[in-house]
Write a protein that holds these residues in place. Structure first.
Motif, mmCIF file in Angstrom:
data_model
loop_
_atom_site.group_PDB
_atom_site.id
_atom_site.type_symbol
_atom_site.label_atom_id
_atom_site.label_comp_id
_atom_site.label_asym_id
_atom_site.label_seq_id
_atom_site.Cartn_x
_atom_site.Cartn_y
_atom_site.Cartn_z
ATOM 1 N N LYS A 32 0.837 -1.189 0.000
ATOM 2 C CA LYS A 32 0.000 0.000 0.000
ATOM 3 C C LYS A 32 0.868 1.234 0.000
ATOM 4 O O LYS A 32 1.949 1.275 0.566
ATOM 5 N N GLY A 33 0.313 2.223 -0.626
ATOM 6 C CA GLY A 33 1.015 3.484 -0.645
ATOM 7 C C GLY A 33 0.479 4.405 0.433
ATOM 8 O O GLY A 33 -0.229 3.989 1.338
ATOM 9 N N MET A 34 0.821 5.655 0.289
ATOM 10 C CA MET A 34 0.396 6.656 1.249
ATOM 11 C C MET A 34 -0.698 7.495 0.603
ATOM 12 O O MET A 34 -0.518 8.026 -0.485
ATOM 13 N N GLU A 35 -1.815 7.590 1.271
ATOM 14 C CA GLU A 35 -2.929 8.370 0.745
ATOM 15 C C GLU A 35 -2.602 9.860 0.805
ATOM 16 O O GLU A 35 -1.795 10.306 1.624
ATOM 17 N N LEU A 36 -3.257 10.596 -0.031
ATOM 18 C CA LEU A 36 -3.083 12.039 -0.097
ATOM 19 C C LEU A 36 -3.453 12.695 1.232
ATOM 20 O O LEU A 36 -2.835 13.673 1.656
ATOM 21 N N ALA A 37 -4.425 12.117 1.915
ATOM 22 C CA ALA A 37 -4.927 12.690 3.163
ATOM 23 C C ALA A 37 -3.870 12.691 4.268
ATOM 24 O O ALA A 37 -3.969 13.464 5.221
ATOM 25 N N ILE A 92 -8.732 2.745 -15.014
ATOM 26 C CA ILE A 92 -7.356 3.039 -15.425
ATOM 27 C C ILE A 92 -6.777 4.144 -14.538
ATOM 28 O O ILE A 92 -5.642 4.039 -14.050
ATOM 29 N N LEU A 93 -7.568 5.186 -14.303
ATOM 30 C CA LEU A 93 -7.108 6.272 -13.433
ATOM 31 C C LEU A 93 -6.914 5.796 -11.999
ATOM 32 O O LEU A 93 -5.997 6.249 -11.303
ATOM 33 N N GLU A 94 -7.750 4.874 -11.539
ATOM 34 C CA GLU A 94 -7.616 4.328 -10.186
ATOM 35 C C GLU A 94 -6.297 3.553 -10.053
ATOM 36 O O GLU A 94 -5.603 3.668 -9.036
ATOM 37 N N GLN A 95 -5.946 2.788 -11.073
ATOM 38 C CA GLN A 95 -4.671 2.059 -11.054
ATOM 39 C C GLN A 95 -3.497 3.036 -11.030
ATOM 40 O O GLN A 95 -2.522 2.829 -10.303
ATOM 41 N N TYR A 155 -3.575 5.995 -9.801
ATOM 42 C CA TYR A 155 -3.587 6.621 -8.481
ATOM 43 C C TYR A 155 -2.890 5.718 -7.461
ATOM 44 O O TYR A 155 -2.142 6.199 -6.610
ATOM 45 N N LYS A 156 -3.130 4.418 -7.549
ATOM 46 C CA LYS A 156 -2.479 3.484 -6.617
ATOM 47 C C LYS A 156 -0.966 3.534 -6.780
ATOM 48 O O LYS A 156 -0.224 3.480 -5.793
ATOM 49 N N LEU A 157 -0.497 3.633 -8.013
ATOM 50 C CA LEU A 157 0.943 3.761 -8.244
ATOM 51 C C LEU A 157 1.467 5.069 -7.650
ATOM 52 O O LEU A 157 2.560 5.104 -7.063
ATOM 53 N N LEU A 158 0.681 6.113 -7.773
ATOM 54 C CA LEU A 158 1.089 7.402 -7.197
ATOM 55 C C LEU A 158 1.165 7.331 -5.664
ATOM 56 O O LEU A 158 2.045 7.948 -5.058
ATOM 57 N N THR A 159 0.261 6.571 -5.036
ATOM 58 C CA THR A 159 0.312 6.453 -3.573
ATOM 59 C C THR A 159 1.588 5.747 -3.130
ATOM 60 O O THR A 159 2.162 6.092 -2.095
ATOM 61 N N VAL A 160 2.016 4.764 -3.908
ATOM 62 C CA VAL A 160 3.271 4.072 -3.576
ATOM 63 C C VAL A 160 4.453 5.036 -3.732
ATOM 64 O O VAL A 160 5.352 5.077 -2.887
ATOM 65 N N GLN A 196 -9.142 15.119 -10.514
ATOM 66 C CA GLN A 196 -9.819 16.028 -11.427
ATOM 67 C C GLN A 196 -10.182 15.331 -12.738
ATOM 68 O O GLN A 196 -11.276 15.539 -13.276
ATOM 69 N N GLN A 197 -9.278 14.491 -13.231
ATOM 70 C CA GLN A 197 -9.560 13.756 -14.468
ATOM 71 C C GLN A 197 -10.737 12.807 -14.281
ATOM 72 O O GLN A 197 -11.572 12.649 -15.178
ATOM 73 N N ARG A 198 -10.804 12.180 -13.127
ATOM 74 C CA ARG A 198 -11.939 11.283 -12.864
ATOM 75 C C ARG A 198 -13.258 12.051 -12.892
ATOM 76 O O ARG A 198 -14.245 11.587 -13.466
ATOM 77 N N ILE A 199 -13.270 13.204 -12.262
ATOM 78 C CA ILE A 199 -14.493 14.006 -12.240
ATOM 79 C C ILE A 199 -14.846 14.478 -13.650
ATOM 80 O O ILE A 199 -16.023 14.474 -14.037
ATOM 81 N N GLU A 200 -13.854 14.864 -14.424
ATOM 82 C CA GLU A 200 -14.109 15.284 -15.803
ATOM 83 C C GLU A 200 -14.706 14.136 -16.621
ATOM 84 O O GLU A 200 -15.632 14.351 -17.422
#
Length: 180
Positions: free
Chosen positions: A72-77, A122-125, A127-132, A152-156
């Motif tokens: 697991k990575g580190m969440e933005l929060a 795809i964006l979720e995957q 994001y998981k890489l970004l958390t790591v 933002q891309q997900r919301i768009e």
């Protein structure tokens, strides 16, 4: 060799127990077999079994927990309170948009919605890489910006799907009005 065996039997000639057992031997033996087993040894076995199973469960849980923490990575929060609020806002908005989209699901919008959900996956995957990456380098602002951009891309994408659903609805309404 035969002489050797004969010598052994001659030496042991009067030492064999050839006596008949006392009367009632069979009944006493059978009674011992039918007696309930010693409860303390049975309890020890149960306790040992329970401890073994508990230790196995704890070991498996530890292995699972260790692997999940390392992957697991580190969440933005966890970066700051502002980032926690940002993540909360985006997560809430995404959930609301997904609920709206699911309400609009029907045979004409099915493919459109599924395509949008694939893009979200795809964006979720990513994001998981970004958390790591964030876990490895908490000081890198580029990763934080990339995570916000991902939200933002997900919301768009969700807004785009909703817009396309509205367009499909309007086309259907216009086609139905022509036939009236």
């Amino acid at each position: 060799m035969k002489d050797n065996i004969d010598n052994i039997f001659k030496n042991l000639e009067n030492t064999f127990d050839v006596e008949e057992p006392k009367i009632g031997h069979f009944n006493r033996f059978e009674a011992k077999l039918n007696q309930p087993k010693n409860k303390s040894s049975k309890n020890k076995f149960k306790l040992y079994s329970i401890i073994t199973v508990a230790a196995s469960v704890v070991l498996l849980f530890g292995v699972w927990l260790g692997s999940s923490i390392s992957n697991k990575g580190m969440e933005l929060a966890r970066v700051s309170t502002e980032m926690e609020e940002t993540q909360s806002y985006f997560a809430t908005t995404i959930k609301k948009e997904l609920l709206l989209i699911e309400k609009e699901r029907n045979s004409t919008t099915e493919q459109l919605i599924n395509d949008g959900l694939k893009q979200l996956e795809i964006l979720e995957q990513q994001y998981k890489l970004l958390t790591v990456e964030l876990k490895e380098s908490t000081e890198d602002k580029r990763i934080i910006y990339a995570m916000v951009s991902n939200f933002q891309q997900r919301i768009e994408i969700l807004h785009s799907v909703l817009t396309q659903i509205d367009d499909v609805k309007q086309l259907k309404t216009q086609d139905n009005e022509k036939f009236i």
